[in-house]
Design a protein around this motif. Structure first.
Motif, PDB file in Angstrom:
ATOM      1  N   THR A  37      20.082  15.533  19.544  1.00  0.00           N
ATOM      2  CA  THR A  37      21.138  14.596  19.168  1.00  0.00           C
ATOM      3  C   THR A  37      21.374  13.662  20.342  1.00  0.00           C
ATOM      4  O   THR A  37      21.415  14.088  21.496  1.00  0.00           O
ATOM      5  CB  THR A  37      22.452  15.307  18.795  1.00  0.00           C
ATOM      6  OG1 THR A  37      22.866  16.134  19.873  1.00  0.00           O
ATOM      7  CG2 THR A  37      22.297  16.150  17.552  1.00  0.00           C
ATOM      8  N   ARG A  41      23.308  10.369  16.445  1.00  0.00           N
ATOM      9  CA  ARG A  41      21.974  10.340  15.833  1.00  0.00           C
ATOM     10  C   ARG A  41      21.231  11.646  16.059  1.00  0.00           C
ATOM     11  O   ARG A  41      21.280  12.218  17.148  1.00  0.00           O
ATOM     12  CB  ARG A  41      21.138   9.210  16.439  1.00  0.00           C
ATOM     13  CG  ARG A  41      21.684   7.841  16.150  1.00  0.00           C
ATOM     14  CD  ARG A  41      20.897   6.766  16.845  1.00  0.00           C
ATOM     15  NE  ARG A  41      19.566   6.633  16.254  1.00  0.00           N
ATOM     16  CZ  ARG A  41      18.666   5.761  16.673  1.00  0.00           C
ATOM     17  NH1 ARG A  41      18.933   4.949  17.667  1.00  0.00           N
ATOM     18  NH2 ARG A  41      17.490   5.684  16.089  1.00  0.00           N
ATOM     19  N   LEU A  43      17.408  13.113  16.053  1.00  0.00           N
ATOM     20  CA  LEU A  43      16.056  12.570  16.175  1.00  0.00           C
ATOM     21  C   LEU A  43      15.027  13.686  16.241  1.00  0.00           C
ATOM     22  O   LEU A  43      15.235  14.681  16.939  1.00  0.00           O
ATOM     23  CB  LEU A  43      15.933  11.730  17.451  1.00  0.00           C
ATOM     24  CG  LEU A  43      16.903  10.566  17.617  1.00  0.00           C
ATOM     25  CD1 LEU A  43      16.844  10.041  19.039  1.00  0.00           C
ATOM     26  CD2 LEU A  43      16.551   9.472  16.625  1.00  0.00           C
TER      27      LEU A  43
END
Length: 75
Positions: A37, A41, A43
């Protein structure tokens, strides 16, 4: 339209470039791939080492297309 597609692509590239040097936290063990994170977000990433444990601080070192590479931040 083609213009919109090109603008979307440019915007996506800028967003990817903005990830380099960002710090985040491993949301899963990275063996060497997993999830981190960065802010809000999540990823999918690959670690540049063989293993990074969940909860470790990481830094994005490279973005190539949809491949994001991170390294563990040593305390």
């Amino acid at each position: 339209t083609l213009t919109n597609t090109m603008e979307g692509s440019r915007s996506s590239q800028q967003s990817e470039d903005d990830l380099v040097n960002q710090q985040g936290v491993a949301a899963t063990d990275l063996r060497p791939s997993g999830i981190i994170t960065v802010g809000s977000r999540r990823l999918d990433v690959t670690a540049d080492s063989a293993w990074v444990e969940k909860g470790a601080a990481v830094k994005v070192t490279r973005v190539e297309g949809n491949r994001v590479t991170v390294q563990k931040i040593e305390a």
